[in-house]
Design a protein around this motif. Structure first.
Motif, PDB file in Angstrom:
ATOM      1  N   TYR A 154      -2.663  25.064  -1.887  1.00 52.17           N
ATOM      2  CA  TYR A 154      -3.390  25.954  -1.256  1.00 52.17           C
ATOM      3  C   TYR A 154      -2.470  26.144   0.282  1.00 52.17           C
ATOM      4  CZ  TYR A 154      -7.245  25.555  -4.137  1.00 52.17           C
ATOM      5  OH  TYR A 154      -8.023  25.485  -5.085  1.00 52.17           O
ATOM      6  N   TYR A 180      -3.439  21.312  -7.238  1.00 52.50           N
ATOM      7  CA  TYR A 180      -3.325  22.450  -6.788  1.00 52.50           C
ATOM      8  C   TYR A 180      -2.708  22.815  -5.586  1.00 52.50           C
ATOM      9  CZ  TYR A 180      -6.366  22.394 -10.830  1.00 52.50           C
ATOM     10  OH  TYR A 180      -6.942  21.859 -11.873  1.00 52.50           O
ATOM     11  N   LEU A 184      -1.873  22.642   1.658  1.00 55.13           N
ATOM     12  CA  LEU A 184      -3.029  21.517   1.214  1.00 55.13           C
ATOM     13  C   LEU A 184      -2.836  21.318  -0.171  1.00 55.13           C
ATOM     14  CD1 LEU A 184      -6.454  22.489   3.239  1.00 55.13           C
ATOM     15  CD2 LEU A 184      -5.138  20.575   3.483  1.00 55.13           C
ATOM     16  N   PHE A 188      -9.254  17.567  -1.383  1.00 58.47           N
ATOM     17  CA  PHE A 188      -8.047  17.801  -0.768  1.00 58.47           C
ATOM     18  C   PHE A 188      -7.350  16.825  -0.111  1.00 58.47           C
ATOM     19  CE2 PHE A 188      -8.274  22.419  -1.032  1.00 58.47           C
ATOM     20  CZ  PHE A 188      -9.731  22.757  -1.449  1.00 58.47           C
ATOM     21  N   MET A 195      -0.985  26.057  -9.659  1.00 61.06           N
ATOM     22  CA  MET A 195      -1.867  25.307 -10.407  1.00 61.06           C
ATOM     23  C   MET A 195      -0.601  24.606 -11.311  1.00 61.06           C
ATOM     24  SD  MET A 195      -4.981  25.759 -12.558  1.00 61.06           S
ATOM     25  CE  MET A 195      -4.466  27.067 -13.360  1.00 61.06           C
ATOM     26  N   PHE A 203      -4.742  30.491  -2.566  1.00 65.19           N
ATOM     27  CA  PHE A 203      -4.205  29.779  -3.884  1.00 65.19           C
ATOM     28  C   PHE A 203      -2.870  30.023  -3.911  1.00 65.19           C
ATOM     29  CE2 PHE A 203      -4.478  27.669  -7.625  1.00 65.19           C
ATOM     30  CZ  PHE A 203      -3.951  28.514  -8.612  1.00 65.19           C
ATOM     31  N   SER A 240      -8.653  15.855   6.206  1.00 69.91           N
ATOM     32  CA  SER A 240      -8.558  16.621   5.020  1.00 69.91           C
ATOM     33  C   SER A 240      -9.882  17.359   4.807  1.00 69.91           C
ATOM     34  CB  SER A 240      -8.384  15.986   3.719  1.00 69.91           C
ATOM     35  OG  SER A 240      -9.589  14.812   3.593  1.00 69.91           O
ATOM     36  N   LEU A 241      -9.881  18.526   4.167  1.00 66.81           N
ATOM     37  CA  LEU A 241     -11.027  19.385   3.777  1.00 66.81           C
ATOM     38  C   LEU A 241     -11.865  18.527   2.917  1.00 66.81           C
ATOM     39  CD1 LEU A 241     -11.590  22.295   4.467  1.00 66.81           C
ATOM     40  CD2 LEU A 241     -10.528  23.048   2.205  1.00 66.81           C
ATOM     41  N   LEU A 268      -9.682  25.830 -11.083  1.00 68.29           N
ATOM     42  CA  LEU A 268      -9.199  26.054  -9.296  1.00 68.29           C
ATOM     43  C   LEU A 268      -8.657  27.218  -8.967  1.00 68.29           C
ATOM     44  CD1 LEU A 268      -8.670  22.392  -8.338  1.00 68.29           C
ATOM     45  CD2 LEU A 268     -10.824  23.580  -8.294  1.00 68.29           C
TER      46      LEU A 268
END
Lengths: 113, 115
Positions: free
Chosen positions: A35, A33, A88, A103, A48, A45, B42-43, B101
């Motif tokens: 972002y 995914y 990300l 992430f 995907m 977002f 990173s997150l 997601l």
């Protein structure tokens, strides 16, 4: 080491130029995914990817998933200042009915007018 | 979609103090998550906030340092206790509106600097 490595870490491009950001996983990718994050704003977002070789586009942003390489690339065509931000990648590592996102390290993009 | 309001949006905190971050959602959601993004990293998921029960913490995060409340299906708080400069981060609240997601929504983040 990070499960998801992004490259480059930062990027400065001139408006109108094309660019590519890569996201490589150390584990098998079942879905990835993308972002975008801007300062003071929430993560947005973008798209995907779930199947090997899948490619999706949203406006001038295209992303592709290469399962064999465990990698995804995000390509921006004719970049604009509005594309600036942190990109990300995220992978679903969850179980038990909800998604737990891992992430990447992020790629900071600056677009110079 | 869900609209998430996070407060404070930014703060500068003194070492040793604690700060509580609030996350308000405009609809009832089952799953609420708290993430941290330290500079250059990173997150990372801190914990899952469960309504009516204790939060579920990820490896490396403990309740004493990051106590979480989830009194109802639209609200949660994360407290960063006894802060040190290493806690300077962006803290993000996230909710999941469905499966996949693409149904995960994030707040605007709380940008904390500890001095």
């Amino acid at each position: 080491s990070q499960e998801l490595e992004q490259s480059p870490q930062s990027l400065i491009v001139q408006e109108g130029k094309n660019l590519t950001i890569n996201c490589t996983s150390s584990k098998t990718l079942y879905g990835l995914y993308w972002y975008k994050q801007k300062y003071g704003e929430g993560l947005i977002f973008l798209m995907m990817l779930q199947k090997g070789g899948e490619e999706k586009s949203h406006e001038k942003i295209t992303a592709k998933l290469d399962e064999k390489k465990q990698q995804s690339s995000l390509h921006i065509t004719a970049s604009q200042p509005s594309h600036a931000g942190i990109y990300l990648c995220g992978a679903d590592r969850g179980s038990g009915g909800y998604q737990k996102v891992t992430f990447g390290t992020g790629t900071k993009l600056q677009v110079i007018p | 979609s869900a609209v998430i309001s996070q407060k404070p949006s930014r703060d500068i905190c003194q070492r040793g103090t604690s700060l509580t971050i609030q996350c308000q959602v405009d609809s009832q959601v089952t799953m609420m998550f708290w993430y941290r993004q330290q500079p250059g990293q990173s997150l990372t998921l801190i914990a899952t906030a469960n309504q009516g029960s204790e939060a579920t913490y990820e490896s490396g995060f403990v309740i004493d340092k990051f106590p979480i409340s989830r009194p109802n299906l639209t609200f949660s708080t994360l407290t960063v206790s006894n802060m040190s400069p290493e806690d300077s981060s962006i803290y993000l609240c996230s909710v999941q509106g469905g499966t996949g997601l693409d149904t995960i929504y994030f707040g605007e983040g709380s940008w904390l600097t500890v001095v």
